[in-house]
Design a protein around this motif. Structure first.
Motif, PDB file in Angstrom:
ATOM      1  N   GLY A 277      34.027 -37.421  40.664  1.00  0.00           N
ATOM      2  CA  GLY A 277      33.987 -38.688  41.373  1.00  0.00           C
ATOM      3  C   GLY A 277      34.835 -39.729  40.685  1.00  0.00           C
ATOM      4  O   GLY A 277      35.835 -39.423  40.029  1.00  0.00           O
ATOM      5  N   SER A 278      34.437 -40.975  40.818  1.00  0.00           N
ATOM      6  CA  SER A 278      35.184 -42.085  40.234  1.00  0.00           C
ATOM      7  C   SER A 278      34.503 -42.562  38.960  1.00  0.00           C
ATOM      8  O   SER A 278      33.278 -42.529  38.836  1.00  0.00           O
ATOM      9  N   ARG A 279      35.332 -42.976  37.993  1.00  0.00           N
ATOM     10  CA  ARG A 279      34.834 -43.516  36.736  1.00  0.00           C
ATOM     11  C   ARG A 279      35.729 -44.690  36.359  1.00  0.00           C
ATOM     12  O   ARG A 279      36.767 -44.527  35.729  1.00  0.00           O
ATOM     13  N   GLY A 280      35.340 -45.874  36.801  1.00  0.00           N
ATOM     14  CA  GLY A 280      36.156 -47.039  36.523  1.00  0.00           C
ATOM     15  C   GLY A 280      37.524 -46.909  37.153  1.00  0.00           C
ATOM     16  O   GLY A 280      37.667 -46.648  38.347  1.00  0.00           O
ATOM     17  N   ALA A 281      38.584 -47.034  36.335  1.00  0.00           N
ATOM     18  CA  ALA A 281      39.956 -46.981  36.827  1.00  0.00           C
ATOM     19  C   ALA A 281      40.498 -45.568  36.915  1.00  0.00           C
ATOM     20  O   ALA A 281      41.661 -45.370  37.262  1.00  0.00           O
ATOM     21  N   THR A 282      39.684 -44.552  36.593  1.00  0.00           N
ATOM     22  CA  THR A 282      40.117 -43.164  36.686  1.00  0.00           C
ATOM     23  C   THR A 282      39.154 -42.382  37.565  1.00  0.00           C
ATOM     24  O   THR A 282      38.148 -42.910  38.033  1.00  0.00           O
ATOM     25  N   PHE A 283      39.490 -41.122  37.762  1.00  0.00           N
ATOM     26  CA  PHE A 283      38.522 -40.184  38.337  1.00  0.00           C
ATOM     27  C   PHE A 283      37.817 -39.495  37.174  1.00  0.00           C
ATOM     28  O   PHE A 283      38.395 -39.299  36.109  1.00  0.00           O
ATOM     29  N   GLY A 324      38.620 -42.012  45.940  1.00  0.00           N
ATOM     30  CA  GLY A 324      37.627 -40.951  45.916  1.00  0.00           C
ATOM     31  C   GLY A 324      38.205 -39.578  45.702  1.00  0.00           C
ATOM     32  O   GLY A 324      39.413 -39.358  45.832  1.00  0.00           O
ATOM     33  N   VAL A 325      37.320 -38.659  45.351  1.00  0.00           N
ATOM     34  CA  VAL A 325      37.633 -37.235  45.319  1.00  0.00           C
ATOM     35  C   VAL A 325      37.326 -36.695  46.711  1.00  0.00           C
ATOM     36  O   VAL A 325      36.178 -36.670  47.136  1.00  0.00           O
ATOM     37  N   THR A 339      42.413 -35.933  45.509  1.00  0.00           N
ATOM     38  CA  THR A 339      41.952 -37.313  45.355  1.00  0.00           C
ATOM     39  C   THR A 339      42.790 -38.245  46.229  1.00  0.00           C
ATOM     40  O   THR A 339      43.903 -37.908  46.649  1.00  0.00           O
ATOM     41  N   VAL A 340      42.263 -39.437  46.451  1.00  0.00           N
ATOM     42  CA  VAL A 340      43.006 -40.484  47.145  1.00  0.00           C
ATOM     43  C   VAL A 340      42.752 -41.800  46.436  1.00  0.00           C
ATOM     44  O   VAL A 340      41.634 -42.093  45.998  1.00  0.00           O
ATOM     45  N   ALA A 341      43.810 -42.584  46.286  1.00  0.00           N
ATOM     46  CA  ALA A 341      43.732 -43.916  45.684  1.00  0.00           C
ATOM     47  C   ALA A 341      44.902 -44.725  46.236  1.00  0.00           C
ATOM     48  O   ALA A 341      45.600 -44.276  47.150  1.00  0.00           O
ATOM     49  N   LEU A 347      46.745 -34.076  43.999  1.00  0.00           N
ATOM     50  CA  LEU A 347      46.052 -32.819  43.747  1.00  0.00           C
ATOM     51  C   LEU A 347      46.077 -32.538  42.251  1.00  0.00           C
ATOM     52  O   LEU A 347      47.094 -32.770  41.581  1.00  0.00           O
ATOM     53  N   TRP A 348      44.951 -32.021  41.732  1.00  0.00           N
ATOM     54  CA  TRP A 348      44.782 -31.790  40.300  1.00  0.00           C
ATOM     55  C   TRP A 348      44.165 -30.436  40.060  1.00  0.00           C
ATOM     56  O   TRP A 348      43.425 -29.913  40.904  1.00  0.00           O
ATOM     57  N   MET A 349      44.427 -29.864  38.858  1.00  0.00           N
ATOM     58  CA  MET A 349      43.852 -28.576  38.497  1.00  0.00           C
ATOM     59  C   MET A 349      43.338 -28.614  37.062  1.00  0.00           C
ATOM     60  O   MET A 349      43.937 -29.231  36.185  1.00  0.00           O
TER      61      MET A 349
END
Length: 404
Positions: A277-283, A324-325, A339-341, A347-349
């Motif tokens: 999920g989200s954590r402040g300014a990062t995922f 969000g994720v 993710t979208v921002a 996309l991440w792995m």
């Protein structure tokens, strides 16, 4: 020891902020995974012409499914879905709507159980333009039929959101929210969902205002992920809830950093359960290792002990907007997260530890916006991604590198 008892047995508040976003941009680019994306053709379903609007994808018992809608130039929409056995050759799924809004729904979430899928769709309408949510179940011949439901099952004055659907040994569970806070809808077969709202420890109370966004079947019940906000505080904290039956719930607070945080998606990778999920300014990611291992008896929320821990952050969520994720999937022992921002869809792995994230190149650039989307589905051998940049929507297939 059942997974629920392990969850409630307590938490470790160690926070590892080994965030991908903390590495220099050049370093991230150097480690970017670049799949050989290939566009696949989705045939136009029978009916009026229009452009595909792809929203979600899933693998289910050896088949792939993509769901969404067909959008006409006049703004009209109609539900659509496709299936494939090899992720390269696709056919349209027959849909059987039975209501005014079902005929116009955009299918946006799909889950799998025992080789069949269930789907959530919606279309804004009525005097206030609120989403009119409909669910769909799969028949033995593969067709998707709309499930009849009373208006206030998903809508009405208490409606907030209907998010994701998950299948498990005991049936189906939908995660979402009502004015009373986090809520779920449960069904043994996808044909008759029961709303569970105002459930103690799941719904809001004097201590916490809750919301839910995703569901996951686990060995001895269900997990739901979301967030909670205490009275007088502007920020949210990450939470998961566990239930043996979808009716009674235990609330579990995840390690929090003091920033605004929320769980958006849940995923199992072997013996590991991940919350993203989200954590402040990062995922952010949280991990529960070996959830089927033994542990002590259930204890009150917040007690010390083994349990969830915070894993690495990644990407840039930004501030002042909803980030969000969007989707998660497993690729063998790897984890994929869409993710979208403000900077767009990404996309991440990572591996199952979620302690090291690498960016994955998208097949096309997808900006942020209300008419855009990206989702991912995967098996141990290949990946299917759907994208919608607001003008064109495509499905893609690729195999990823085994190293990153």
């Amino acid at each position: 020891m059942p997974i629920g008892r392990r969850f409630v047995a307590g938490l470790v508040a160690s926070v590892l902020l080994i965030a991908g976003c903390e590495r220099p941009a050049a370093d991230q680019a150097q480690h970017q995974v670049r799949p050989d994306w290939r566009a696949v053709t989705l045939p136009m379903p029978a009916g009026p012409d229009g452009r595909p609007m792809l929203r979600d994808a899933v693998t289910c018992a050896g088949r792939w499914y993509v769901v969404g809608a067909i959008g006409g130039i006049d703004g009209a929409t109609r539900p659509a879905a496709w299936t494939s056995a090899d992720a390269r050759n696709w056919s349209a799924v027959r849909l059987v709507p039975s209501s005014y809004y079902g005929e116009r729904a955009i299918l946006y979430a799909v889950g799998c159980r025992h080789g069949r899928i269930a789907v959530i769709g919606a279309k804004a309408g009525g005097a206030h333009g609120n989403p009119r949510v409909r669910t769909w179940r799969q028949l033995p011949d593969g067709a998707l039929v709309e499930v009849s439901a009373a208006f206030e099952l998903y809508g009405g004055p208490a409606a907030v959101n209907v998010s994701r659907v998950a299948g498990g040994p005991d049936g189906w569970l939908i995660a979402g929210g009502r004015e009373s806070g986090a809520a779920v809808w449960r069904s043994p077969d996808g044909a008759d969902f029961q709303l569970v709202e105002n459930a103690p420890r799941l719904a809001s109370d004097v201590e916490l205002r809750t919301s839910a966004t995703d569901a996951l079947a686990v060995a001895d019940g269900w997990l739901v992920g979301g967030s909670g906000r205490a009275p007088g505080r502007p920020d949210h904290d990450p939470f998961v809830w566990w239930s043996p039956d979808g009716l009674t719930w235990d609330r579990i607070s995840l390690p929090a950093s003091g920033s605004d945080e929320a769980v958006h998606r849940l995923l199992r990778v072997g013996d590991v359960v991940l919350a993203l999920g989200s954590r402040g300014a990062t995922f952010g990611t949280w991990r529960l290792a070996d959830p089927t291992a033994g542990g002590g008896p259930a204890v009150p929320d917040g007690a010390a002990g083994e349990g969830w821990r915070a894993a690495a952050g990644f990407g840039v969520a930004g501030a002042g907007m909803i980030a969000g994720v969007e989707a998660v999937a497993t690729y063998g022992d790897r984890v994929l997260a869409a993710t979208v921002a403000a900077e767009g869809h990404r996309l991440w792995m990572s591996d199952a530890t979620a302690d090291r994230w690498s960016p994955v190149a998208l097949p096309v650039a997808v900006p942020a916006g209300g008419d855009t989307a990206a989702s991912i589905a995967a098996t141990s051998g290949q990946v299917v991604m759907v994208t919608d940049d607001g003008r064109e929507s495509r499905a893609w297939q690729a195999r990823l590198s085994s190293t990153f």
